[in-house]
Every structure is written in C-alpha cells, then in structure tokens.
Design a protein around this motif. Structure first.
Motif, short mmCIF file in Angstrom:
data_model
loop_
_atom_site.label_atom_id
_atom_site.label_comp_id
_atom_site.label_asym_id
_atom_site.label_seq_id
_atom_site.Cartn_x
_atom_site.Cartn_y
_atom_site.Cartn_z
N ILE A 65 0.73 -1.16 -0.02
CA ILE A 65 -0.22 0.03 -0.03
C ILE A 65 1.08 1.37 -0.17
O ILE A 65 1.37 1.77 1.10
CB ILE A 65 -0.89 -0.08 1.29
CG1 ILE A 65 -1.68 -1.18 1.35
CG2 ILE A 65 -1.91 1.20 1.07
CD1 ILE A 65 -2.50 -1.42 2.75
N PRO A 66 1.16 1.90 -1.19
CA PRO A 66 1.80 3.01 -1.37
C PRO A 66 1.27 4.25 -0.70
O PRO A 66 0.09 4.30 -0.92
CB PRO A 66 2.45 3.14 -2.83
CG PRO A 66 1.36 2.21 -3.57
CD PRO A 66 0.79 1.49 -2.40
N PHE A 67 1.91 5.14 -0.17
CA PHE A 67 0.98 6.43 0.11
C PHE A 67 1.14 7.53 -0.73
O PHE A 67 2.34 7.46 -1.69
CB PHE A 67 1.46 6.88 1.57
CG PHE A 67 1.08 6.11 2.75
CD1 PHE A 67 -0.05 6.09 3.32
CD2 PHE A 67 1.94 5.09 3.03
CE1 PHE A 67 -0.73 5.29 4.29
CE2 PHE A 67 1.52 4.19 4.28
CZ PHE A 67 0.06 4.47 4.81
N GLN A 68 0.20 8.25 -1.09
CA GLN A 68 0.22 9.15 -2.22
C GLN A 68 1.38 10.10 -1.98
O GLN A 68 1.58 10.77 -0.87
CB GLN A 68 -1.06 10.29 -1.92
CG GLN A 68 -1.28 11.19 -3.14
CD GLN A 68 -2.41 11.81 -3.26
OE1 GLN A 68 -3.02 11.66 -2.28
NE2 GLN A 68 -3.04 12.49 -4.30
N PRO A 69 2.02 10.52 -3.13
CA PRO A 69 3.46 11.37 -2.86
C PRO A 69 2.90 12.88 -2.38
O PRO A 69 1.79 13.34 -2.80
CB PRO A 69 3.93 11.45 -4.31
CG PRO A 69 3.38 10.21 -4.96
CD PRO A 69 2.08 9.86 -4.38
N LEU A 70 3.83 13.46 -1.75
CA LEU A 70 3.39 14.67 -1.05
C LEU A 70 4.55 15.94 -1.97
O LEU A 70 5.49 15.50 -2.18
CB LEU A 70 3.73 14.82 0.30
CG LEU A 70 2.64 14.07 1.30
CD1 LEU A 70 2.95 14.08 2.59
CD2 LEU A 70 1.29 14.16 1.26
N ARG A 71 3.72 16.96 -2.39
CA ARG A 71 4.41 17.93 -2.92
C ARG A 71 5.34 18.48 -2.00
O ARG A 71 5.33 18.72 -1.13
CB ARG A 71 3.29 18.86 -3.47
CG ARG A 71 4.09 20.09 -4.27
CD ARG A 71 3.10 21.20 -4.50
NE ARG A 71 2.23 20.57 -5.39
CZ ARG A 71 0.78 21.14 -5.89
NH1 ARG A 71 0.70 22.51 -5.61
NH2 ARG A 71 0.02 20.58 -6.48
N GLY A 72 6.72 18.59 -2.73
CA GLY A 72 7.88 18.86 -2.05
C GLY A 72 8.88 17.96 -1.82
O GLY A 72 9.92 18.40 -1.45
N LEU A 73 8.71 16.79 -1.90
CA LEU A 73 9.51 15.67 -1.52
C LEU A 73 10.38 15.50 -2.84
O LEU A 73 9.74 15.29 -3.95
CB LEU A 73 8.80 14.46 -1.31
CG LEU A 73 8.08 14.27 0.29
CD1 LEU A 73 7.55 12.90 0.59
CD2 LEU A 73 9.45 14.44 1.30
N GLU A 74 11.64 15.48 -2.86
CA GLU A 74 12.55 15.36 -3.94
C GLU A 74 12.38 14.06 -4.61
O GLU A 74 12.24 14.07 -5.81
CB GLU A 74 13.89 15.62 -3.42
CG GLU A 74 14.08 17.04 -2.93
CD GLU A 74 15.63 17.14 -2.51
OE1 GLU A 74 16.52 16.04 -2.63
OE2 GLU A 74 16.15 18.24 -2.29
N ASP A 75 12.30 12.85 -3.92
CA ASP A 75 12.00 11.77 -4.65
C ASP A 75 10.63 11.38 -4.69
O ASP A 75 10.28 10.16 -5.43
CB ASP A 75 12.91 10.63 -3.88
CG ASP A 75 12.51 10.32 -2.38
OD1 ASP A 75 11.69 11.08 -1.87
OD2 ASP A 75 13.19 9.69 -1.67
N GLY A 76 9.81 11.88 -4.08
CA GLY A 76 8.15 11.73 -3.94
C GLY A 76 7.83 10.35 -3.48
O GLY A 76 6.77 9.82 -3.60
N ASP A 77 8.89 9.91 -2.62
CA ASP A 77 8.36 8.63 -1.82
C ASP A 77 7.74 9.08 -0.65
O ASP A 77 8.36 9.82 0.17
CB ASP A 77 9.72 8.08 -1.55
CG ASP A 77 9.52 6.51 -0.74
OD1 ASP A 77 8.15 6.37 -0.41
OD2 ASP A 77 10.43 6.07 -0.41
N SER A 78 6.34 8.91 -0.43
CA SER A 78 5.83 8.90 0.89
C SER A 78 5.74 7.71 1.89
O SER A 78 4.94 7.92 2.74
CB SER A 78 4.41 9.73 0.65
OG SER A 78 4.50 10.84 0.16
N GLY A 79 6.41 6.68 1.84
CA GLY A 79 6.18 5.49 2.48
C GLY A 79 5.26 4.43 1.78
O GLY A 79 4.62 4.67 0.73
N MET A 80 5.23 3.36 2.48
CA MET A 80 4.53 2.40 2.11
C MET A 80 4.27 1.28 2.94
O MET A 80 5.02 1.22 4.26
CB MET A 80 5.17 1.36 0.87
CG MET A 80 4.37 0.43 0.28
SD MET A 80 5.51 -0.56 -0.85
CE MET A 80 6.45 -1.60 0.41
#
Length: 401
Positions: free
Chosen positions: A149-164
């Motif tokens: 279950i990946p979490f939606q990327p948050l604006r401002g994160l360089e790699d776009g990884d919001s966790g899983m």
C-alpha cells in the motif's frame, strides 16, 4: 419460499481443559465444563442454520459444544413439542418450535497459520451449516503476493516517496464457504479482523516490548502500537473486500459476518461494505474537468450509481434498525465501553429496495443480556462466557407463500 437463520458468535477462547492457550491462561476441567455449559445454551438459543464462530483454538472443543447443544435441544423437543396427548397439539404457537440438531450439519474449521506452542496459541474461525457446503471451504490468511500500500506522494518531496505499508499474512484466517439454500448458492465469509490491542515490537534478545512495561508508561510508543493495529486491521478489511468483489463479479449472493473489531469510527466496516453512492454525481465536477460546468451527465450519474450499488454490502443490524425504528445495538463490552463490533453484512440480493432481490432479512436478534463491564453482581465471569453478544439474521429466500 425458504426461511433460514445466519448467526455470528465470538465464543472467546474455546479450547479444551488443561491446555495453555495464551501465556499462563488455561481452563481447569471444572472451568471448561462451565464454559461448555454456557456456550451450549447460547447455541441452543440461537438455533441458527448457519453459524460463523470466532476464537476457536481447536475443532474438537467446538464439536463438544455442539454435541452438548444437540443433547439439550433433543431433550427440549421431547418435553415441548405438542403431540396427541397435549391439549393444544393442533395449534401452531410459534413459527419454529422444534430445535434442529446439527448431527447432519457440515463444519469447516480454519486454524490459524500463526498458531504456536502452548502459551503461544492463536485462534482460528469456523462455520457450521445445516445445509452443508456446495464446494470445498477456502481459507485465506497467507497472501500469495504481499499487499503493498503506497502512500500518495506529497508535493515538495524530492524523490516523491511518501512511504508504504506491506502485509504478508492476516492476523487470523478468513473462511469462505458456498452454501446451498432455497435453490440459491450463497457465498459466506467469516472473519475476525485484528483487534484494537496495540502491536508492540520486542527488541532482539529482549523478553518483552518496552511499551508493555506500564510502570514506565510510554504514551507515544503505545500510540504507535495502536497505529500498527489499526493499519493491519484496515489492510485485512481490504483483503476481505477483494475476495467479496470477486464473488459479486461472479454474480453470487454474499453474506459476510464476524468480529470486525470496529467501534466508534468503523473504518474497517466501510472498507468491507464499500462506498455509499453520492446523492447525485451530475452535481460533481468530472475527473477531467476543464471548467466549472464540466460535470457528469445524468446518464453517467445513473451508471456510476449502479456500479457503486452493485458491489455494496448492507449491515443487517442497520437494516433492522431501519425496520424496527430502534436506534442502537450493543454486541461487545470492553473496559466499560459498549459497542457493536460483531456484524452480518448482506449483498443487495437481500436488500428490500432492490427490485431483483432473491430474498430479504425479516428480523435481527441480539443475545446480549450477558454483556457487562464486570461491575454488576450478576455479571458472568467472561472467561467462562464471552465478552461478545451473539447476533442472528432471520432470512427469507423466495416470495411470500
């Protein structure tokens, strides 16, 4: 027309005597006899055609309880059923007066894949059916592919990884059976989702998790344990939802029951049941809207609503509340809090508003007079009873006679 009943019963830790299920927890022979006595009375009172049971540690103990219920039911039939010697033998006072023994019933037991040694046992679930099973029962616990279950990327994160979040195994099995009733075959799921008790991680080499040491109370660690439990419970609800959709897509009527471990916010129930359709999608901006007026059409509104309704499940409890004008049902008591966490959900094949329904629920029973927070002098010792109420949906398939 066929009338039948479906029940859900969390028996609370059913296992034979002198067997340690959780650490330092066993039943003496006397305690087991008392527990079997109470459980058999509940099974006799429910007298349900299909019963989903939770917290079963061993099949043998369950069969022991059912045999005791049958013995009592047969004795009650002998004493109570009118015959030629009784004055009112021609009068039908109740729709169903006789208890039907489970001697010819089918029993499916799903042991827990995480079951361990004495003191480290883990419970499974079971389904008892007077109608037998149309197919071999299926057990879902170890996932063939992990649920990621990946979490939606948050604006401002360089790699776009919001966790899983990743799930490999359910805390307890989901049992699926297909049951022939009244010319139909109904898919029945029985589940026991992760409890609200926190999950705390024991460091390597340690005897226990730090958060379990209540004399050094760690509020953040305890909150993290609740977060882990909640994530697991909701992920398990999604796994069940996936199996439900597969059955509905195949055109099968579906009943889902068990201990959802939901309470005030009921997120797991919402996942299992599916979305409630929006009142009017033609009010809503389209997904590809280019301006304010770019909304779904009236025809699209009808199609979207049907797609949502087709795969929704409906709470038997809420259908009963609507029919009876009651406002609440309690099925559990824990720490002085009374809630409704034991559920029976029905596909729209049984909804009174669905024109193509095959039947409907006529009544809903709750056996909850034993529920207590322990403060009452008449409270049963819930080790020997259960901290759950039992629920029974009274169903009908086919048109009225």
């Amino acid at each position: 027309m066929t009338r039948f009943t479906i029940a859900s019963f969390n028996v609370k830790n059913l296992i034979g005597p002198d067997k340690e299920y959780y650490e330092f927890q066993t039943y003496t022979p006397e305690e087991y006899a008392w527990k079997k006595d109470w459980l058999a009375d509940q099974v006799l009172t429910m007298d349900a055609d299909i019963v989903g049971l939770q917290e079963i540690f061993e099949e043998e103990a369950l069969r022991d309880v059912v045999a005791e219920a049958d013995a009592r039911g047969i004795a009650a039939n002998s004493a109570n059923i009118p015959d030629a010697s009784k004055r009112y033998h021609r009068k039908a006072i109740f729709r169903k007066l006789a208890y039907t023994p489970y001697s010819g019933a089918a029993l499916a037991f799903a042991p827990n894949a995480a079951d361990g040694e004495p003191g480290q046992r883990r419970p499974g679930v079971a389904i008892l059916s007077r109608f037998g099973f149309a197919e071999d029962p299926q057990i879902l616990q170890d996932l063939p592919d992990p649920l990621e279950i990946p979490f939606q990327p948050l604006r401002g994160l360089e790699d776009g990884d919001s966790g899983m979040f990743r799930l490999h195994r359910l805390s307890r099995p989901i049992l699926k059976v297909r049951i022939p009733v009244g010319g139909e075959v109904i898919t029945v799921f029985n589940c026991h989702l992760k409890s609200k008790l926190g999950e705390y991680i024991k460091p390597k080499g340690a005897e226990f998790a730090p958060e379990e040491v209540l004399t050094r109370y760690d509020p953040l660690g305890r909150a993290m344990g609740s977060l882990r439990a909640g994530l697991r419970r909701m992920a398990e609800a999604w796994v069940l939802r996936e199996a439900i959709i597969e059955e509905l897509d195949a055109g099968h009527p579906v009943v889902v029951m068990g201990d959802f471990n939901d309470g005030e916010h009921a997120v797991s129930s919402e996942i299992i049941a599916g979305e409630v359709p929006f009142k009017n999608y033609s009010w809503m901006l389209r997904h590809d809207a280019k301006d304010y007026s770019d909304r779904y059409s009236k025809d699209e509104n009808k199609r979207i609503t049907e797609m949502v309704e087709r795969v929704r499940l409906h709470s038997a409890e809420k259908l009963f509340v609507r029919k009876s004008l009651r406002d609440m049902v309690f099925t559990s008591a824990f720490g002085g809090v009374f809630e409704s966490i034991d559920q029976i959900y029905l596909s729209r094949h049984f909804h009174p508003d669905y024109k193509k329904r095959i039947g409907e629920m006529e009544y809903f029973s709750v056996l909850n007079d034993h529920l207590t927070d322990g403060s009452h002098p008449e409270a049963p010792y819930n080790k020997l009873a259960s901290d759950h109420g039992q629920i029974v949906a009274h169903m009908r398939i086919g048109a009225d006679d």
